[in-house]
Design a protein around this motif. Structure first.
Motif, PDB file in Angstrom:
ATOM      1  N   LEU A 457      64.574  -9.129   5.451  1.00  0.00           N
ATOM      2  CA  LEU A 457      64.238  -9.050   6.355  1.00  0.00           C
ATOM      3  C   LEU A 457      63.299  -8.929   7.727  1.00  0.00           C
ATOM      4  O   LEU A 457      64.034  -9.367   8.651  1.00  0.00           O
ATOM      5  N   GLY A 458      61.831  -8.428   6.912  1.00  0.00           N
ATOM      6  CA  GLY A 458      61.226  -8.459   7.676  1.00  0.00           C
ATOM      7  C   GLY A 458      61.460  -7.053   8.510  1.00  0.00           C
ATOM      8  O   GLY A 458      60.893  -6.504   9.194  1.00  0.00           O
ATOM      9  N   TYR A 459      62.360  -6.852   8.543  1.00  0.00           N
ATOM     10  CA  TYR A 459      62.690  -5.085   8.842  1.00  0.00           C
ATOM     11  C   TYR A 459      63.152  -4.131   7.439  1.00  0.00           C
ATOM     12  O   TYR A 459      64.097  -4.721   6.710  1.00  0.00           O
ATOM     13  N   ASN A 460      63.582  -2.892   7.874  1.00  0.00           N
ATOM     14  CA  ASN A 460      64.157  -2.294   7.387  1.00  0.00           C
ATOM     15  C   ASN A 460      65.508  -1.461   7.489  1.00  0.00           C
ATOM     16  O   ASN A 460      65.281  -0.613   8.673  1.00  0.00           O
ATOM     17  N   ASN A 461      66.645  -2.370   7.438  1.00  0.00           N
ATOM     18  CA  ASN A 461      68.108  -1.658   8.003  1.00  0.00           C
ATOM     19  C   ASN A 461      68.207  -0.393   7.599  1.00  0.00           C
ATOM     20  O   ASN A 461      69.616  -0.414   7.902  1.00  0.00           O
ATOM     21  N   ASN A 462      68.154   0.445   6.612  1.00  0.00           N
ATOM     22  CA  ASN A 462      68.779   1.227   5.465  1.00  0.00           C
ATOM     23  C   ASN A 462      68.375   2.761   6.908  1.00  0.00           C
ATOM     24  O   ASN A 462      67.741   2.890   6.896  1.00  0.00           O
ATOM     25  N   GLY A 463      69.091   3.048   7.030  1.00  0.00           N
ATOM     26  CA  GLY A 463      69.951   4.633   7.765  1.00  0.00           C
ATOM     27  C   GLY A 463      69.928   4.056   9.196  1.00  0.00           C
ATOM     28  O   GLY A 463      69.382   4.706   9.984  1.00  0.00           O
ATOM     29  N   LEU A 464      69.664   3.009   8.994  1.00  0.00           N
ATOM     30  CA  LEU A 464      69.434   2.020  10.938  1.00  0.00           C
ATOM     31  C   LEU A 464      71.066   2.200  11.814  1.00  0.00           C
ATOM     32  O   LEU A 464      71.558   1.967  11.228  1.00  0.00           O
ATOM     33  N   VAL A 465      70.843   2.880  12.757  1.00  0.00           N
ATOM     34  CA  VAL A 465      71.810   3.276  13.679  1.00  0.00           C
ATOM     35  C   VAL A 465      71.792   2.815  15.187  1.00  0.00           C
ATOM     36  O   VAL A 465      70.561   2.903  15.465  1.00  0.00           O
ATOM     37  N   MET A 466      72.733   2.131  15.131  1.00  0.00           N
ATOM     38  CA  MET A 466      72.482   1.242  17.083  1.00  0.00           C
ATOM     39  C   MET A 466      73.465   1.836  17.355  1.00  0.00           C
ATOM     40  O   MET A 466      74.900   1.841  16.641  1.00  0.00           O
ATOM     41  N   THR A 467      73.466   1.628  19.209  1.00  0.00           N
ATOM     42  CA  THR A 467      74.895   2.386  19.768  1.00  0.00           C
ATOM     43  C   THR A 467      74.416   1.603  20.988  1.00  0.00           C
ATOM     44  O   THR A 467      73.514   1.443  21.033  1.00  0.00           O
ATOM     45  N   GLN A 468      76.186   0.827  21.629  1.00  0.00           N
ATOM     46  CA  GLN A 468      75.909  -0.278  22.871  1.00  0.00           C
ATOM     47  C   GLN A 468      75.614   1.560  24.082  1.00  0.00           C
ATOM     48  O   GLN A 468      76.123   2.141  24.028  1.00  0.00           O
ATOM     49  N   LEU A 469      74.389   1.243  25.320  1.00  0.00           N
ATOM     50  CA  LEU A 469      74.341   2.273  25.979  1.00  0.00           C
ATOM     51  C   LEU A 469      75.520   1.323  27.123  1.00  0.00           C
ATOM     52  O   LEU A 469      74.724   0.259  27.325  1.00  0.00           O
ATOM     53  N   MET A 470      76.526   2.203  27.837  1.00  0.00           N
ATOM     54  CA  MET A 470      77.035   1.199  28.714  1.00  0.00           C
ATOM     55  C   MET A 470      76.484   2.160  30.315  1.00  0.00           C
ATOM     56  O   MET A 470      77.579   1.854  31.087  1.00  0.00           O
ATOM     57  N   THR A 471      76.057   2.986  30.082  1.00  0.00           N
ATOM     58  CA  THR A 471      75.795   3.405  31.618  1.00  0.00           C
ATOM     59  C   THR A 471      73.778   4.435  31.260  1.00  0.00           C
ATOM     60  O   THR A 471      73.354   4.237  30.261  1.00  0.00           O
ATOM     61  N   MET A 472      73.317   4.911  31.891  1.00  0.00           N
ATOM     62  CA  MET A 472      71.726   5.201  32.362  1.00  0.00           C
ATOM     63  C   MET A 472      71.625   6.184  31.805  1.00  0.00           C
ATOM     64  O   MET A 472      70.605   6.994  31.583  1.00  0.00           O
ATOM     65  N   ASP A 473      72.679   7.322  31.565  1.00  0.00           N
ATOM     66  CA  ASP A 473      72.543   7.735  31.310  1.00  0.00           C
ATOM     67  C   ASP A 473      71.813   8.333  29.829  1.00  0.00           C
ATOM     68  O   ASP A 473      70.878   9.682  29.689  1.00  0.00           O
ATOM     69  N   ILE A 474      71.592   7.845  29.061  1.00  0.00           N
ATOM     70  CA  ILE A 474      71.286   7.703  27.566  1.00  0.00           C
ATOM     71  C   ILE A 474      69.364   7.659  28.005  1.00  0.00           C
ATOM     72  O   ILE A 474      68.493   7.900  27.753  1.00  0.00           O
TER      73      ILE A 474
END
Length: 793
Positions: A457-474
């Motif tokens: 993969l060229g990176y480590n995807n174990n335990g990698l969590v993604m969340t889409q940001l729909m506001t600027m709060d984060i």
């Protein structure tokens, strides 16, 4: 007369119970598979056909010359719709801009949901002929309006009337519900469109698309409906140069050429190669259609084989019937009636099997298919299907048995002849040849999937969590959130980026470097990231260093991948200058290629830069020492506290990456199921043949045993003929399987080979299955007391 035929046929079924059970079981399973595949194919062929004007609706898409080859893009610039209307408006009933169906936050007071929908110009409901349950199709004419699907309205408002209620989109756009439309079918390109809001509303609230004269931003969808008098091909030729006439000199190097892609081809013919349509899901329609025909043919072969194998037992009946005045056509009718009776019983069992199998089949195929019980066309097709199957299965037995000469039969001098078994042997070879093809094909598909899964993969995807940001709060509190979660020990790092780790959301063509050919047109993925991105995803450096907050100059720096180094011909890339939109960026690091797109294709040359205005995703690395569930609970609580307006919806990177194999895995699983059932049907036929052969050779076996033949000798005698037939089937099928699967693998850039062990394993398995099928009957006969068998003769 026909009543007598069916009465006789029914008595024959009862008289030969084992023969009848084998025939009916094999035929019902074969018909069930064919029917399931038929329902699947119908679902595919009727995709988008629910729209009244589907034959006059199209997408505007474009071909571009990129990196020396023609690439087809579905994305279009925002001004495209306006330009087409101004130049060729009379050729179209509707021309409209739309966003792609995407996730948005919908809220009523404190209640919030994340649902998919479109921002589109006002003609979309009319173009799609939406069935309005409340309001009308003109509901988007008000800037602050929204149309909801019936299921979304139910989720948001329950049993309350949603009309004229006020709600929010993405916590910033206030809208009023002006219509409710019936949910679109699952086999529709707009099945996930749970709401429609005005295009102008999105433009007014999204700064980066307010400049609708920006021809360089290809992010949108253009839909058209032709006027009644206009030909699709002619209209397509007219709009070809619209973009070319408006873009700048850099974009003209891509030679953009627009054309219309008809709705009727979206689903099945969506793949393009070198600018031309190169198939798509239509290949699966042909594949499964062929499998369905072959599996049904296998079941019919069983019927033919068992019927003709028992010909000697029916010879006397045929002789007497002919002697008392029956014509051959009457005998043909008699045997066809028997075949149709078996088929009718098999069809009833087939419908029961299909109803029982549908839930599992739908889950496996990713469909929502149901049996259309109330459709007269379905029953007409079902009866026609049964009739054809019955005639096909009974044709050879009817013509063969009715040809016996009555004089020889009644004198007792009738013999079936030394070549009478040849057609049966040919049919057995055909049966197992098809089974071998399916088994090899299934193994090759799964090997290709596993080969791609094992790709670095060229990176480590174990335990990698993604969340889409729909506001600027984060993004506005990202440093505080990151430190809080690290202090709690639930993550090791956190970053933001312009897209997910498992996809490319942005590409750029205005890229140059020292030594670049000025006529070269390129389109390179460019991902905006925060400083911690590399440490979060674990990318692997070949040269140079990672981004660091200690270097202010890193805001004008690139980390590039190995493919970019190769494309640019950089011998010593560290310190080299790459210009993006005319601005100089220094290369500070080179990483191994990160596999972000298709696991079956080469990794594209890619650039990564620190950008604070590209915060579409938050990416978190869960601490391996912490409980995953505990970590997610903690992350959810922190995100909700800092961004109460957005429901926390996350996805593991390894799960999202696994979805890239869904289509191939689904094909492999379906093919595997069909292969197992094909082998089952073939084994039923072998079992029936072995049963008949053992019965036919009872006297011979008794004599052999009296003369000293061992049990092994008898088993060998009865089994070797079947094994020989399977070996012949394998010899014929193996080269064909290699040829077809080699052609299939050529569709993938990153592909496995076809190793010899697949053929060896298939051949050995076929022989073992054959021996297991026929051995039971062979051993039973071998152990029989010879005195008893000879006395019965």
């Amino acid at each position: 007369m026909f009543r007598n035929y069916f009465k006789t046929a029914f008595r024959n079924l009862l008289k030969n119970k084992a023969h009848s059970v084998i025939n009916i079981t094999g035929l019902s399973v074969g018909m069930a598979i064919a029917l399931l595949i038929g329902l699947w194919i119908w679902d595919e062929l009727t995709y988008d056909r629910n729209f009244k004007d589907h034959d006059r609706i199209a997408r505007v898409i474009q071909n571009l010359n990129i990196n020396g080859e023609t690439i087809t893009w579905y994305n279009m610039p925002a001004p495209t719709g306006k330009a087409i209307r101004e130049s060729y408006g009379s050729d179209f009933k509707h021309v409209l801009m739309s966003s792609w169906t995407g996730s948005h936050i919908l809220s009523i007071g404190e209640d919030k949901l994340i649902k998919s929908g479109n921002f589109a110009e006002t003609a979309l409901p009319e173009m799609l002929d939406l069935k309005m349950l409340s309001g009308n199709r003109n509901g988007l004419k008000d800037l602050n309006s929204i149309l909801l699907s019936a299921s979304l309205a139910k989720s948001l408002f329950g049993n309350t009337d949603p009309m004229d209620k006020i709600m929010k989109i993405d916590n910033q756009m206030m809208v009023k519900v002006t219509g409710i439309y019936e949910d679109l079918p699952h086999n529709s390109s707009f099945a996930n469109m749970a709401f429609i809001a005005p295009w102008d509303l999105m433009v007014a609230n999204t700064p980066w698309i307010r400049d609708q004269e920006a021809w360089g931003n290809n992010s949108f969808e253009v839909l058209v409906q032709l006027a009644d008098h206009v030909d699709m091909e002619q209209a397509s030729l007219k709009i070809r140069n619209i973009k070319m006439m408006h873009v700048d000199e850099i974009s003209k190097k891509f030679a953009p050429s627009l054309f219309l892609f008809p709705m009727d081809r979206w689903h099945l013919h969506g793949d393009f190669r070198n600018g031309l349509s190169a198939g798509g899901r239509i290949q699966f329609v042909w594949l499964f259609g062929t499998i369905g025909v072959f599996v049904l043919l296998l079941a019919c072969i069983n019927f033919m084989n068992l019927s003709t194998a028992r010909s000697e037992k029916r010879a006397k009946e045929v002789g007497i019937r002919k002697a008392v005045g029956s014509f051959r056509m009457q005998l043909v009718s008699q045997f066809f009636c028997e075949s149709l009776l078996v088929t009718a019983i098999a069809f009833i069992l087939c419908m029961i099997l299909v109803q029982l199998m549908l839930p599992a089949f739908n889950e496996l195929a990713g469909k929502k298919i149901s049996i259309p019980w109330a459709q007269p066309l379905f029953w007409l097709a079902g009866l026609g299907f049964s009739l054809i199957t019955g005639l096909l299965a009974g044709s050879y037995p009817a013509l063969y048995l009715s040809a016996f000469r009555p004089v020889k039969v009644l004198k007792g001098t009738f013999k079936v002849g030394r070549f009478a078994a040849v057609p049966r042997k040919v049919l057995v070879v055909m049966q197992f040849g098809v089974s071998v093809l399916l088994i090899i094909g299934t193994l090759v598909v799964f090997r290709q999937i596993q080969f791609a899964k094992d790709r670095p993969l060229g990176y480590n995807n174990n335990g990698l969590v993604m969340t889409q940001l729909m506001t600027m709060d984060i993004p506005n509190h990202v440093d505080v959130i990151r430190q809080e979660l690290k202090n709690a020990g639930v993550i090791t790092e956190m970053a933001t980026s312009s897209g997910p780790v498992t996809g490319v959301w942005s590409t750029n063509g205005d890229i140059s470097w020292k030594g670049k050919d000025p006529d070269m047109s390129i389109d390179i993925p460019n991902t905006g990231v925060s400083h911690e991105y590399g440490r979060t995803v674990g990318w692997q450096f070949v040269a140079g260093r990672d981004f660091s907050r200690e270097f202010a100059s890193d805001s004008m720096a690139f980390v590039i991948n190995e493919s970019a180094v190769k494309l640019m011909g950089l011998k010593n890339p560290i310190g080299e200058i790459i210009r993006w939109n005319g601005e100089p960026y220094k290369v500070i690091g080179v990483i191994r290629d990160m596999l972000m797109e298709s696991p079956y294709a080469s990794v594209r040359p890619s650039l990564y830069c620190v950008r604070k205005d590209h915060n579409n995703y938050a990416i978190l690395k869960i601490n391996p020492a912490a409980s995953t569930q505990k970590a997610l609970n903690n992350i959810t609580a922190v995100f909700k506290r800092h961004s109460p307006a957005q429901p926390f919806k996350y996805q593991f990177a390894d799960d999202d990456y696994a979805h890239k194999f869904d289509e191939e895995a689904r094909v492999g699983k379906l093919a595997g199921v069909f292969a197992v059932l094909a082998v089952f049907i073939s084994c039923l036929g072998l079992f029936g043949m072995a049963l008949f052969m053992a019965e036919q050779r009872t006297k011979e076996i008794g004599v052999r045993k009296v003369l000293g033949a061992s049990t092994f000798n008898i088993w060998q005698l009865l089994s070797k003929e079947f094994v020989l037939l399977i070996v012949i089937a394998f010899i014929i099928a193996a080269p064909l399987a290699w040829f077809f699967m080699q052609r299939w693998l050529e569709n993938y850039e990153y592909r496995s080979n076809i190793p010899w062990w697949i053929f060896a394993a298939t051949g050995i398995s076929a022989v073992l299955i054959t021996l297991l099928t026929v051995s039971g009957q062979s051993i039973k006969v071998a152990f029989m007391n010879p005195v008893k068998s000879l006395r019965s003769e």
